[in-house]
Design an enzyme around this catalytic site. Structure first.
Site, PDB file in Angstrom:
ATOM      1  CG  HIS A   1      -1.826  -1.137   1.205  1.00 61.32           C
ATOM      2  ND1 HIS A   1      -2.634  -1.541   2.416  1.00 61.32           N
ATOM      3  CD2 HIS A   1      -2.508  -1.684  -0.008  1.00 61.32           C
ATOM      4  CE1 HIS A   1      -3.083  -2.532   1.943  1.00 61.32           C
ATOM      5  NE2 HIS A   1      -3.354  -2.739   0.640  1.00 61.32           N
TER       6      HIS A   1
ATOM      7  CD  GLU B   1      -1.010   0.517   4.605  1.00 61.47           C
ATOM      8  OE1 GLU B   1       0.039  -0.356   4.652  1.00 61.47           O
ATOM      9  OE2 GLU B   1      -2.059   0.362   4.486  1.00 61.47           O
TER      10      GLU B   1
ATOM     11  CG  HIS C   1       0.261  -3.765   5.736  1.00 62.96           C
ATOM     12  ND1 HIS C   1      -0.466  -3.129   4.467  1.00 62.96           N
ATOM     13  CD2 HIS C   1       0.852  -4.865   5.337  1.00 62.96           C
ATOM     14  CE1 HIS C   1      -0.488  -4.296   3.762  1.00 62.96           C
ATOM     15  NE2 HIS C   1       0.190  -5.413   4.470  1.00 62.96           N
TER      16      HIS C   1
ATOM     17  CD  GLU D   1      -1.586  -3.101   9.636  1.00 65.06           C
ATOM     18  OE1 GLU D   1      -1.559  -1.963   9.476  1.00 65.06           O
ATOM     19  OE2 GLU D   1      -2.493  -3.853   8.826  1.00 65.06           O
TER      20      GLU D   1
END
Length: 663
Positions: free
Chosen positions: A403, A406, A501, A574
């Site tokens: 992504h 990010e 991420h 994350e």
């Protein structure tokens, strides 16, 4: 994407559909409504036509207020989060309010104190705006969408100011970083091009491992000659003098000492010659008790054999004066000689101290080297029970930036790489026994274009792992083919897959994992995040959750978790866009670039802890978490149980349980 200058409607007009925003603003000067004169300082110029830039439209609401519209991801109007733009032609002390009015998400860390990033040409380091100047609210003037407003005061007219959602990490910066590593010619670092994106940008694959197959690191360490230094100082002889530091080593340049002569004889040769001649002439020496006066009384003043200067009789007054001067100079020379001797002894003492200091420095260097080698052996003995070489090659596969918006994932990934290529003892042990495959940027086109979630063609690549297209998702297709190839290789064991991420609504770092029917496999999967929680103060095990939501079947974690065998573990790592909360406190600590990279270093360190504990985890019984039916979806697309009671068994499994695991 063809970037173009965006025509801005007049203030007060209807804002229209976001779908109409098709490009970034390019050096767009905002003039007040009805203004027809020459532009001047204070008429702001907005620009986002640069790498990773994003700003699609600007509306001037009043003299001080501007509505800013994020350009949606290319070919996909659903995602509008990332912004990155510059402002110039400012006036000193000019105050403005910028409203980001078209976020595609309702939940945001802006509610918890997050603030945009800012820098300027004279202050190139990114800083967060003061949270007190940032407001996040639902605005009735913008279809009741959530709006983020921030106030700012420009203080330097010559500067160009840049604002961004989070710390930018561009494709160009990434390439420069890899180029710098490649120039170091490290034999355990290998860079290759796994493929190309749709716009022909590189998909880099890094391999970090020791180039040689060594049967045992301990053997290689102990084969080296280790000299254990003696801590006793044997540099002083019994008489107190320093060995090898005598007069010959400490000669003073202003003193000559011919062999067989004293310093006084050398220094006063001419004076003694005159005195000796006088004594010879008068028939006595200075050592006799005869007084000089008697000599001159007995001397005949009328001596006739004075046919040469050497035979001349010296007058009594001159002789007495010469004698007094000679005795005075002898006395001074004795004092000087004593002073020189004291100075010599002081220099000898200083030399002794210097030699002792040098010996200590040398011993400390040897001890440090010995400590490093013994630490290697100790780490190997502690951590290599499951890293010993055999038929299978153990591989850890790490990906990032699928992504593109990010950006923290790139900093974390760089921290992992920096640690693994370092000379830290843990890094050396890991390189000896593991193969790290790292694809740090899976979506280079999206990164370059300034998208938040999608590729050039509008695809969320983290939903296409099941069947990636070689032409629409070439980077994903290349990585998947490599993983399948390793999976089918009997000499390769893919131990870990970690996809990095960033999260827009939660604090700290945390992980998502899979749920398996095999209880033992499920228990083993929980070990790595638990160990990471002990190594990284910003990692939260209580926020870590495990699920097998069918909607996420296209993600890398879910797809590979179902493909690989029971020895492989797949995670989504994350990290918050904003901050972390240290255990035992309530204050949020904003992330910095260094803090993101530190988390990456801690991830790398945790692999050794995992393999050290791996033989023991079979004894651990960790309760299976239950997924609540009212699980809500977080903003990053992962499923997370709703409420504070979800995954209660895992939340209660904290540091105390880890102590039980380690025995």
């Amino acid at each position: 994407m063809a970037e173009r200058s965006q025509t801005v409607p007049e203030a007060g007009n209807d804002m229209g559909n976001d779908d109409a925003i098709g490009g970034n603003v390019s050096k767009y000067m905002v003039l007040p409504s009805g203004y027809c004169g020459q532009s001047k300082k204070g008429h702001l110029i907005f620009d986002a036509c640069f790498e990773s830039g994003n700003l699609g439209r600007v509306d001037q609401v009043s003299e001080f207020e501007y509505d800013l519209f994020i350009r949606p991801d290319t070919c996909n109007p659903r995602f509008r989060v990332w912004f990155n733009f510059t402002v110039e032609n400012v006036k000193e002390s000019q105050r403005v309010i910028f409203n980001i009015v078209n976020f595609s998400k309702t939940k945001s860390l802006y509610r918890d104190g997050m603030a945009p990033m800012v820098k300027s040409t004279s202050r190139p380091k990114w800083q967060r705006l003061p949270p007190k100047n940032v407001y996040y609210y639902r605005c009735p003037d913008h279809r009741k969408n959530y709006v983020m407003s921030f106030a700012f005061c420009f203080d330097r007219e010559e500067d160009i100011y840049q604002f961004a959602y989070c710390y930018p990490y561009t494709y160009t910066r990434f390439q420069h970083y890899l180029d710098s590593l490649q120039k170091r010619n490290m034999d355990y670092f290998f860079r290759e091009q796994l493929g190309q994106s749709v716009q022909q940008r590189q998909l880099d694959l890094l391999t970090i491992t020791s180039p040689e197959d060594k049967s045992d690191l301990e053997n290689s360490v102990m084969q080296k000659k280790i000299k254990i230094p003696k801590l006793s100082l044997n540099h002083v002889e019994e008489d107190g003098e320093v060995k090898d530091y005598g007069e010959e080593d400490l000669q003073l340049r202003h003193i000559k000492r011919p062999e067989g002569r004293k310093p006084s004889e050398v220094a006063h040769k001419s004076i003694e010659a005159v005195v000796a001649r006088l004594e010879k002439q008068n028939g006595l020496s200075l050592g006799h008790s005869t007084c000089p006066e008697e000599v001159f009384v007995e001397a005949s003043p009328g001596t006739e054999d004075m046919d040469s200067l050497e035979d001349a009789v010296v007058p009594r007054a001159l002789y007495e004066e010469l004698l007094r001067n000679y005795q005075q100079q002898q006395e001074e020379m004795r004092h000087l000689q004593q002073e020189l001797e004291r100075t010599r002894r002081q220099l000898v003492q200083q030399a002794k101290k210097l030699k002792e200091y040098g010996a200590l420095v040398s011993e400390m260097k040897e001890l440090r080297d010995l400590n490093r080698r013994l630490q290697d052996v100790l780490l190997l003995r502690l951590g290599s029970d499951n890293l010993r070489e055999g038929a299978e090659q153990k591989v850890v596969f790490i990906t990032g930036r699928v992504h593109p918006g990010e950006t923290p994932s790139s900093f974390v990934c760089q921290g992992i790489i920096d640690f693994l290529i370092s000379q830290h003892p843990i890094a050396r042990v890991l390189r000896e026994h593991l193969v790290f495959k790292i694809a740090p940027m899976l979506n280079p086109d999206g990164v370059y274009l300034g998208n938040y979630r999608c590729s050039l063609m509008g695809f969320d690549l983290n939903r296409h792992w099941l069947d990636p297209s070689p032409w629409a998702h070439p980077t994903l297709h290349g990585v998947k083919q490599l993983i399948i190839q390793m999976y089918n290789d009997p000499k390769t064991s893919l131990e870990f897959y970690i996809d990095i991420h960033a999260h827009s609504t939660m604090m700290n770092g945390f992980m998502y994992g899979n749920i398996f029917e095999d209880e033992e496999r499920f228990q083993r999967q929980a070990i790595f995040p638990k160990l990471l929680c002990q190594n990284a103060e910003d990692f939260s095990y209580s926020s870590t959750s495990f699920n097998r939501d069918a909607v996420k079947a296209g993600t890398g974690r879910r797809f590979l978790g179902g493909l690989l065998d029971h020895t492989s573990y797949c995670y989504t790592l994350e990290v918050s866009f904003y901050s972390y909360i240290v255990g035992g406190t309530t204050a949020a600590v904003p992330y910095t670039e260094e803090a993101y990279m530190k988390l990456g270093r801690n991830v790398a360190r945790t692999f050794l802890d995992y393999y050290r504990l791996n033989p023991l985890v079979e004894k651990v019984a960790i309760p299976m978490p239950r997924l609540r039916p009212d699980a809500d979806r977080d903003t990053s697309g992962e499923m997370r149980p709703a409420g504070d009671t979800a995954n209660l068994a895992y939340r209660r499994c904290g540091a105390a349980d880890l102590i039980n695991i380690t025995g």
